[in-house]
Scaffold this active site. Structure first.
Site, short mmCIF file in Angstrom:
data_model
loop_
_atom_site.label_atom_id
_atom_site.label_comp_id
_atom_site.label_asym_id
_atom_site.label_seq_id
_atom_site.Cartn_x
_atom_site.Cartn_y
_atom_site.Cartn_z
N ASP A 278 0.84 -1.20 0.00
CA ASP A 278 0.00 0.00 0.00
C ASP A 278 0.88 1.26 0.00
O ASP A 278 0.62 2.20 -0.75
CB ASP A 278 -0.92 -0.02 1.23
N LYS B 166 1.21 4.17 -3.09
CA LYS B 166 1.06 5.61 -2.84
C LYS B 166 2.33 6.37 -3.27
O LYS B 166 2.25 7.47 -3.79
CB LYS B 166 0.75 5.85 -1.37
N1 HSE Z 1 -4.95 0.79 4.42
C1 HSE Z 1 -4.63 2.15 4.13
C2 HSE Z 1 -3.88 2.75 5.31
C3 HSE Z 1 -5.91 2.91 3.85
O1 HSE Z 1 -3.83 2.10 6.36
O2 HSE Z 1 -3.30 3.82 5.19
C4 HSE Z 1 -5.74 4.28 3.25
O3 HSE Z 1 -5.15 4.25 1.99
#
Ligand code: HSE
Length: 327
Positions: free
Chosen positions: A207, A211
């Site tokens: 994740d 980003k």
């Molecule tokens: N799973 C992600 C986080 C959600 O914990 O930041 C937001 O993108």
């Protein structure tokens, strides 16, 4: 009035639909909401009573694919909120592509399509004169993309370093301050509703990597892919490692970095007094600009705060379209 359709009726979709139906953004009429079960559509605008908790419990549900709403020209503004799919970006990628091909503006929080096909989607938007806004994909409610593109457009962004995942930051903070195990802290993060549906995406650093790719491509024109990122997550971080860091006035944070050496995600020792050393579900991003130098911004990176970014992007579309209809 811009006719708005939301595809994806989960945590964000439901909350945003209620706000738009209640008139949160002047100039926008919510005409449709869709999920994998089908859609409800009302040309004159959906009201709060039309919006059920679960779409399948609505008597107005049409069990047809959401893409129909785009294909049949029933919307001017698509808000794409289907779950992130890191393999091929679907179904969000097809929804966004089709909308842009039809000249329909798109606002999204879906990381998959933006991380996997940023250049292609932006070219398409340019060709058809449509807008593609994605502030909500990174940093939840923190206006990272608008900050660079509006306030610092004339400066050059040289590097990005930060905590971009709320779930792992929450876990590491609980391990540091409460000496909690990773497993228990993860369960708490899941209860807060911030973890991904598949939490290995958070834990393994994927994740954060998505980003980072989005930020590097949209703010530094880096042309990077997910496969360009060296990724190491936090699953190997032990309570002993955190305790040892603590003894020397430091802690361990999952840090994403984009600089002249490329893109990487890894757990790092961070001084407790470093501006990016934030705790709990917070995110913190340190930008290094050519002239401004270091700028650090902190805020909630997941959950409810993301709605703020979505509303602002929707507002931007309304403003731009109002301007273009006057000229
Ligand atoms: N799973 C992600 C986080 C959600 O914990 O930041 C937001 O993108």
């Amino acid at each position: 009035m811009l006719r708005c359709v939301i595809i994806g009726y989960g945590f964000l979709g439901k909350r945003l639909a209620k706000l738009l139906a209640a008139g949160a953004v002047e100039g926008v009429k919510l005409v449709g909401v869709a999920s994998s079960k089908g859609y409800i559509y009302e040309e004159s605008g959906l009201t709060l009573v039309d919006l059920p908790d679960e779409l399948q419990s609505s008597r107005a549900l049409k069990p047809s694919p959401a893409i129909e709403l785009i294909d049949r020209g029933l919307t001017d503004l698509l808000v794409e909120l289907t779950p992130t799919n890191i393999r091929d970006g679907e179904p969000g990628l097809s929804h966004i592509k089709l909308a842009l091909e039809h000249g329909i503006d798109v606002v999204t929080a879906n990381k998959g399509p933006i991380a996997l096909a940023y250049d292609e989607l932006m070219e398409l938007a340019e060709e058809t004169g449509s807008m593609l806004l994605h502030e909500a994909t990174v940093g939840g409610g923190i206006p990272l993309i608008s900050l660079k593109n509006r306030c610092l457009a004339a400066d050059e962004l040289l590097s990005i370093k930060g905590i971009l995942n709320g779930t792992t930051n929450y876990i590491l903070s609980r391990m540091h301050f409460e000496e909690m195990t990773l497993e228990l802290a993860l369960r708490e993060a899941q209860m807060l509703g911030i973890a991904e549906r598949d939490p290995t995406l958070d834990l393994e650093g994927i994740d954060t990597a998505l980003k980072l790719v989005i930020l590097a491509n949209s703010l530094m024109n880096a042309g990077k892919k997910l496969s360009d990122v060296k990724i190491k997550g936090i699953t190997g971080i032990t309570s002993e490692a955190i305790a040892a860091a603590k003894e020397s006035g430091m802690t361990i944070k999952l840090i994403g970095t984009a600089d002249e050496n490329g893109l990487r995600v890894a757990p790092k020792l961070v001084r407790l007094n470093d501006p990016i050393c934030v705790h709990g579900t917070l995110n913190a991003v340190s930008f290094n600009f050519k002239i401004l130098r270091r700028l650090t911004i902190i805020g909630e990176g997941a959950g409810e705060s993301t709605i703020s970014a979505l509303l602002n992007d929707i507002y931007e579309v309304v403003k731009a379209r109002a301007r273009s209809s006057r000229t």
